[in-house]
Design a protein around this motif. Structure first.
Motif, PDB file in Angstrom:
ATOM      1  N   MET A   1       0.836  -1.194   0.000  1.00 12.12           N
ATOM      2  CA  MET A   1       0.000   0.000   0.000  1.00 12.12           C
ATOM      3  C   MET A   1       0.876   1.252   0.000  1.00 12.12           C
ATOM      4  SD  MET A   1      -3.049  -1.090   2.623  1.00 12.12           S
ATOM      5  CE  MET A   1      -4.112   0.265   2.160  1.00 12.12           C
ATOM      6  N   GLY A  35      -5.118  -0.601   6.631  1.00 11.50           N
ATOM      7  CA  GLY A  35      -4.500  -1.824   6.157  1.00 11.50           C
ATOM      8  C   GLY A  35      -3.010  -1.802   6.419  1.00 11.50           C
ATOM      9  N   ARG A  44       0.668   0.775   9.444  1.00 12.13           N
ATOM     10  CA  ARG A  44      -0.622   0.804   8.766  1.00 12.13           C
ATOM     11  C   ARG A  44      -0.817   2.126   8.028  1.00 12.13           C
ATOM     12  NH1 ARG A  44      -4.022   0.692  13.903  1.00 12.13           N
ATOM     13  NH2 ARG A  44      -2.172   1.875  14.542  1.00 12.13           N
ATOM     14  N   LYS A  47      -7.057   3.057   3.903  1.00  6.56           N
ATOM     15  CA  LYS A  47      -7.426   2.554   2.578  1.00  6.56           C
ATOM     16  C   LYS A  47      -8.072   3.637   1.722  1.00  6.56           C
ATOM     17  CE  LYS A  47      -8.278  -2.069   4.481  1.00  6.56           C
ATOM     18  NZ  LYS A  47      -9.293  -3.122   4.714  1.00  6.56           N
ATOM     19  N   TYR A 336     -13.683  -0.346   2.287  1.00  5.34           N
ATOM     20  CA  TYR A 336     -13.628  -0.936   3.624  1.00  5.34           C
ATOM     21  C   TYR A 336     -14.039  -2.408   3.609  1.00  5.34           C
ATOM     22  CZ  TYR A 336     -13.901   3.986   5.229  1.00  5.34           C
ATOM     23  OH  TYR A 336     -13.695   5.327   5.452  1.00  5.34           O
ATOM     24  N   PRO A 338     -14.022  -6.127   2.973  1.00  9.74           N
ATOM     25  CA  PRO A 338     -13.007  -7.112   2.566  1.00  9.74           C
ATOM     26  C   PRO A 338     -13.444  -7.988   1.409  1.00  9.74           C
ATOM     27  CG  PRO A 338     -14.001  -7.722   4.668  1.00  9.74           C
ATOM     28  CD  PRO A 338     -14.476  -6.345   4.352  1.00  9.74           C
ATOM     29  N   ASN A 341     -13.019  -5.595  -1.550  1.00 12.85           N
ATOM     30  CA  ASN A 341     -11.636  -5.124  -1.645  1.00 12.85           C
ATOM     31  C   ASN A 341     -10.677  -6.137  -1.025  1.00 12.85           C
ATOM     32  OD1 ASN A 341      -9.365  -3.532  -1.993  1.00 12.85           O
ATOM     33  ND2 ASN A 341      -9.854  -2.103  -0.342  1.00 12.85           N
ATOM     34  N   ASP A 344      -6.749  -5.025  -0.588  1.00 12.93           N
ATOM     35  CA  ASP A 344      -6.434  -3.757   0.079  1.00 12.93           C
ATOM     36  C   ASP A 344      -6.077  -2.651  -0.913  1.00 12.93           C
ATOM     37  OD1 ASP A 344      -7.012  -4.609   2.599  1.00 12.93           O
ATOM     38  OD2 ASP A 344      -4.941  -4.918   3.229  1.00 12.93           O
ATOM     39  N   GLN A 346      -6.376   1.005  -2.571  1.00  6.97           N
ATOM     40  CA  GLN A 346      -6.547   2.313  -1.949  1.00  6.97           C
ATOM     41  C   GLN A 346      -7.316   3.249  -2.878  1.00  6.97           C
ATOM     42  OE1 GLN A 346      -2.279   3.024  -0.985  1.00  6.97           O
ATOM     43  NE2 GLN A 346      -3.061   3.777   0.962  1.00  6.97           N
TER      44      GLN A 346
END
Length: 409
Positions: A1, A35, A44, A47, A336, A338, A341, A344, A346
């Motif tokens: 990310m 994430g 972290r 996202k 958000y 899962p 997405n 993960d 962005q």
């Protein structure tokens, strides 16, 4: 990310701006919103990143910097213009100052191109962070010379940056075990001053470059860099060639616009045409008579869907343009989820709808403002002191507590 962006002498940004969006270890986890930078990393990042500020404050410049880096890495070899498609800050002192851009992101460090499943990547020990840095030198009003380009990495995100490849002002390129150059000497010697190492070597089947190029292609953007056609007909043509995207789009249209029962792509003598079936109407409506908000949503939907399905970054400028404020939080929530997405992906977006702040955490908010000299400044709400999680961000922003609001009168 993607977690860090550095910009200097690029469009409205004159002085170095550093946007580091890593979340402090003492911040309670919001797993649906935050994430890991790479699987199992303790660091972290959000996202969804939303940029707020007045018109002309530099919001689009931030997205344009990310878009340009992605474009330069993967597509610059095909560019035929007299100069690269970017601008430096418009003052005399900046005319000969270098443009500097850098990004940092996490991921798989293996550049061999081995096919790995998401589960294998998550279980891999070969994970960490990358840093890509690019310096461009303006000359006689044109930006066409790379004076520095480098990709570095940190295994597990720790220790010193290790070279993947590095290129200097004389176009001398140094590789590494991760980025071997054996057998490519003649190609390396011919890298143009206005093209990236990766875009050039990938054309000659350099495996590591092909992997990096594929990663650069996972930035999905509605900001034009080296293309002039991202209009309505291009969107309709894309939908005509991708029926599963049309099916996914129809599911969302039925949820967010009760008036639209279905959108169909039909072939006409002039090419594909979009038609909309509405409740209570006898004849399907053509694209040109559909609401501006619905058309705006359809233009950005494929970009968001690609990011969610494949992983990567969606860069959406003016996400709220003609889209109802109640729809904006729904789009953000897709990142958000899962199930929607799984990789993960962005979302980086600019918007003016301050009401969206009611649905965002402070780690998801970035502000842009411009000073009296026309210079943009960029900062995260995390950098603003004494912001509590219980604060009404919408009310405080409009009250001027965080800055980056228009000055009227």
């Amino acid at each position: 990310m993607l977690y860090r962006l550095e910009i200097e002498n690029f469009y409205s940004i004159r002085d170095p701006q550093v946007l580091d969006l890593r979340i402090g270890k003492n911040v309670p986890d919001l797993p649906e919103r935050f994430g890991s930078i790479f699987p199992h990393s303790e660091e972290r990042v959000a996202k969804a990143i939303a940029l707020f500020g007045p018109n002309g404050s530099g919001k689009s410049t931030v997205l344009r910097a990310l878009a340009f880096v992605s474009w330069f890495i993967g597509e610059s070899f095909q560019h035929k213009g007299p100069g690269l498609p970017c601008e430096r800050f418009n003052d005399e002192e900046s005319a000969n100052r270098p443009i500097r851009l850098a990004i940092e992101l996490g991921g798989l460090l293996d550049l061999s191109g081995a096919e790995l499943s998401a589960e294998q990547i998550a279980a891999s020990d070969d994970l960490g962070t990358f840093r890509y840095e690019l310096h461009l030198q303006p000359t006689d009003g044109l930006i066409r010379t790379v004076t520095y380009e480098a990709l570095r990495m940190k295994r597990k995100g720790q220790g010193k940056w290790q070279r993947v490849f590095e290129r200097d002002a004389e176009r001398k390129v140094q590789g590494s075990r991760t980025f071997p150059l054996s057998g490519f000497a003649q190609v390396v010697d011919k890298i143009r001053e206005d093209a990236s190492v990766v875009a050039t070597l990938a054309l000659f089947e350099h495996q590591a470059s092909k992997v990096i190029l594929q990663a650069a292609a996972s930035v999905y953007r509605n900001i034009l860099i080296d293309r002039t056609d991202l209009g309505d007909q291009a969107v309709i043509q894309y939908l005509a060639q991708n029926p599963p995207v049309v099916a996914a789009l129809n599911r969302e249209l039925q949820r967010i616009d009760l008036g639209v029962e279905e959108m169909q792509i039909v072939q006409a003598a002039t090419g594909p045409v979009a038609l909309f079936r509405h409740q209570g109407l006898h004849v399907d409506m053509p694209w040109g008579l559909e609401s501006h908000g619905t058309r705006s949503f359809i233009r950005i939907f494929p970009l968001i869907l690609l990011a969610l399905q494949r992983g990567g970054v969606a860069l959406i400028d003016e996400l709220d343009q003609s889209i109802h404020p109640l729809i904006l939080p729904e789009i953000v929530r897709w990142f958000y989820d899962p199930e929607r997405n799984p990789y993960d992906a962005q979302l980086w977006m600019t918007c003016h709808s301050a009401s969206l702040l009611d649905d965002l955490a402070k780690e998801e908010v970035v502000f842009c403002e411009k000073d009296s000299g026309g210079r943009s400044h960029v900062y995260s709400l995390m950098d603003v002191g004494a912001v509590r999680r219980t604060d009404n961000l919408y009310k405080k922003y409009l009250g001027g507590v965080y800055g980056a609001i228009p000055q009227v009168g």
